[in-house]
Design a protein around this motif. Structure first.
Motif, short mmCIF file in Angstrom:
data_model
loop_
_atom_site.label_atom_id
_atom_site.label_comp_id
_atom_site.label_asym_id
_atom_site.label_seq_id
_atom_site.Cartn_x
_atom_site.Cartn_y
_atom_site.Cartn_z
N LEU A 138 -13.29 8.56 -7.87
CA LEU A 138 -12.03 7.93 -8.24
C LEU A 138 -10.83 8.78 -7.81
N SER A 139 -10.97 10.12 -7.94
CA SER A 139 -9.87 11.00 -7.55
C SER A 139 -9.60 10.93 -6.06
N VAL A 140 -10.63 10.61 -5.27
CA VAL A 140 -10.44 10.46 -3.83
C VAL A 140 -9.97 9.06 -3.48
N ALA A 141 -10.51 8.06 -4.19
CA ALA A 141 -10.19 6.67 -3.84
C ALA A 141 -8.79 6.26 -4.28
N TYR A 142 -8.32 6.78 -5.43
CA TYR A 142 -7.03 6.31 -5.94
C TYR A 142 -5.87 6.62 -5.00
N PRO A 143 -5.75 7.85 -4.43
CA PRO A 143 -4.64 8.08 -3.48
C PRO A 143 -4.68 7.12 -2.29
N LEU A 144 -5.88 6.81 -1.81
CA LEU A 144 -5.99 5.87 -0.69
C LEU A 144 -5.51 4.48 -1.10
N ILE A 145 -5.92 4.06 -2.30
CA ILE A 145 -5.50 2.75 -2.79
C ILE A 145 -3.99 2.71 -3.01
N TYR A 146 -3.45 3.81 -3.54
CA TYR A 146 -2.00 3.87 -3.78
C TYR A 146 -1.22 3.78 -2.48
N VAL A 147 -1.66 4.52 -1.46
CA VAL A 147 -0.97 4.47 -0.17
C VAL A 147 -1.06 3.07 0.42
N LEU A 148 -2.23 2.44 0.34
CA LEU A 148 -2.39 1.09 0.88
C LEU A 148 -1.51 0.10 0.13
N SER A 149 -1.46 0.18 -1.20
CA SER A 149 -0.62 -0.72 -1.99
C SER A 149 0.86 -0.48 -1.71
N SER A 150 1.25 0.78 -1.57
CA SER A 150 2.66 1.09 -1.30
C SER A 150 3.09 0.57 0.06
N SER A 151 2.17 0.54 1.02
CA SER A 151 2.54 0.06 2.35
C SER A 151 2.86 -1.43 2.34
N PHE A 152 2.38 -2.16 1.33
CA PHE A 152 2.67 -3.59 1.22
C PHE A 152 3.74 -3.89 0.18
N SER A 153 4.30 -2.85 -0.44
CA SER A 153 5.29 -3.04 -1.50
C SER A 153 6.70 -2.86 -0.95
N SER A 154 7.67 -3.27 -1.76
CA SER A 154 9.07 -3.11 -1.37
C SER A 154 9.53 -1.68 -1.65
N ALA A 155 10.63 -1.29 -1.01
CA ALA A 155 11.16 0.06 -1.20
C ALA A 155 11.62 0.28 -2.64
N ARG B 107 9.26 2.67 3.25
CA ARG B 107 8.26 1.64 3.56
C ARG B 107 7.38 2.08 4.73
N LEU B 108 8.00 2.68 5.72
CA LEU B 108 7.27 2.98 6.94
C LEU B 108 6.24 4.09 6.76
N LYS B 109 6.56 5.10 5.97
CA LYS B 109 5.68 6.26 5.93
C LYS B 109 4.30 5.90 5.38
N TYR B 110 4.23 5.00 4.42
CA TYR B 110 2.93 4.60 3.90
C TYR B 110 2.19 3.72 4.90
N ALA B 111 2.91 2.85 5.58
CA ALA B 111 2.27 1.98 6.57
C ALA B 111 1.73 2.79 7.73
N VAL B 112 2.48 3.80 8.18
CA VAL B 112 2.01 4.63 9.28
C VAL B 112 0.80 5.45 8.86
N ILE B 113 0.76 5.92 7.61
CA ILE B 113 -0.41 6.64 7.11
C ILE B 113 -1.64 5.74 7.15
N VAL B 114 -1.48 4.48 6.75
CA VAL B 114 -2.60 3.54 6.77
C VAL B 114 -3.07 3.31 8.21
N VAL B 115 -2.12 3.12 9.13
CA VAL B 115 -2.49 2.92 10.53
C VAL B 115 -3.21 4.14 11.08
N ALA B 116 -2.78 5.33 10.68
CA ALA B 116 -3.42 6.55 11.17
C ALA B 116 -4.82 6.73 10.60
#
Length: 307
Positions: free
Chosen positions: A36-53, A273-282
C-alpha cells in the motif's frame, strides 16, 4: 505420514501450529503495508493528473480524481516541447540499451573464457572505474574534446557499459556455456566467433533481457548527463523536461512585487496539472516493458548473480 482418509494438504494444515499462523499473519500484514505504501503514491499521482489545479492545491485529491478532466494530457499532446522530450527519451533508451547490451555481452563472454590471455588483468582493468573515478569536470572535458557536446552520443556513450552488468553476464556464461560445448564445437570446425554467434547467443536470451532492461531503464530515468552535456532544448529527454517543469512550478515571492500576478498564478496552475501528467507518461513505458521480460529477467538475474 498422514492418517488414513486424510489428504496430505489436510495433514499439513493439522500440523500448522498457532505460532506458524501468527508468523504468516504478521508476514501478510507487513507485505500488505509495504504494498500500500508503494501503490498509494502511484494512485495519487494518477488521480492528480486527471484533477483540476484548484483541487490539487486545496488538497482535495485523496484517492480518486476531483473535477476530472484530461486537460493536462491534451496539453502534452499539443506541446511540441514535451513530445520532443518523449521522442528523445525513447531514442536514448533504445540506443543505450542496444549498445550497452552488445558491449556487455562481448566483454562478459570474453572474460568468461578460461583460455583468454591476461584474463585476470583485463578483469581488473574493467574494475578500475569502480574504484577510481575522475569526477564531473574531467569527464566533461573528455566529452567536449571528443566533440560530443550537444549530440545524442553525449547521453549514450558516457554510461554505455556497466561493470556490474558485465560481471553478471560473465558469471552467466561461466555457468550456462560449459567448456565441453566449446570443445565439441571446435571438433566440428567452428571458430570462436561462430561459436559465440551460433551457440552462446541462442543460450543468452535471459541475460540479454536483463541487460536490455537495466540499460533501458537507466537511460529512461537518466537526466544528469543531458543536463551537463546538452544545451539544445531539442535534444533534452523527457526526464529533463520534467525537472524543468517541477522547477518552474514554484512561485518565487520576489516575482509578486512586479509583473503580472495573474499570469504567474495561471502559469503555476498549468504546471500543477502538467507535472503529474508528465510523471504518468514517464512511468508508462517501463510498466509496459517489464511484464514482457519479467520471466527472462528473473531467470537471468538469478543465474548471473550466483556462482
Amino acid at each position: 505420514m498422514a492418517r488414513r482418509g486424510h489428504s496430505p494438504g489436510a495433514a499439513r494444515r493439522m500440523k500448522e501450529t498457532a505460532g506458524d499462523r501468527a508468523v504468516h499473519t504478521v508476514t501478510i500484514a507487513i507485505l500488505a503495508f509495504f504494498s500500500l505504501s508503494v501503490a498509494y503514491p502511484l494512485i495519487y499521482v494518477l488521480s492528480s493528473s486527471f484533477s483540476s489545479a484548484d483541487a490539487i492545491n486545496s488538497g482535495a485529491v485523496r484517492l480518486l480524481p476531483v473535477d476530472a478532466n484530461v486537460d493536462a494530457y491534451q496539453t502534452i499532446l499539443d506541446s511540441s516541447f514535451l513530445m520532443v522530450g518523449l521522442r528523445n527519451s525513447i531514442l536514448y533508451a533504445v540506443g543505450g540499451a542496444l549498445l550497452g547490451t552488445a558491449l556487455t555481452l562481448l566483454a562478459g563472454y570474453a572474460l568468461s573464457r578460461a583460455d583468454l590471455p591476461f584474463r585476470r588483468f583485463l578483469t581488473f582493468f574493467f574494475l578500475i572505474p569502480t574504484l577510481l573515478t575522475a569526477g564531473i569536470i574531467p569527464t566533461y572535458m573528455v566529452v567536449r574534446q571528443l566533440g560530443l557536446l550537444d549530440t545524442p552520443w553525449a547521453v549514450i556513450l558516457p554510461g554505455a557499459m556497466s561493470v556490474f552488468n558485465m560481471i553478471i553476464t560473465r558469471t552467466f556464461y561461466q555457468i550456462t556455456v560449459p567448456r565441453e560445448l566449446l570443445e565439441a564445437a571446435r571438433m566440428d570446425g567452428a571458430n570462436d566467433l561462430q561459436f559465440f554467434v551460433r551457440m552462446a547467443l541462442p543460450l543468452s536470451k535471459s541475460i540479454i533481457a536483463v541487460n536490455m532492461l537495466f540499460y533501458g531503464i537507466a537511460q529512461w530515468n537518466g537526466w544528469f548527463n543531458a543536463f551537463l552535456y546538452l544545451s539544445d532544448p531539442a535534444l533534452h529527454p523527457l526526464q529533463l523536461v520534467l525537472r524543468e517543469i517541477l522547477a518552474q512550478s514554484s512561485v518565487d515571492p520576489s516575482q509578486l512585487g512586479g509583473g503580472d500576478v495573474t499570469e504567474i498564478i495561471r502559469r503555476k496552475e498549468l504546471f500543477d496539472r502538467l507535472k503529474y501528467a508528465v510523471i504518468v507518461v514517464a512511468m508508462i513505458p517501463p510498466l509496459l516493458v517489464y511484464p514482457l521480460v519479467q520471466r527472462h529477467f528473473v531467470k537471468g538475474a538469478l543465474i548471473g548473480s550466483l556462482k
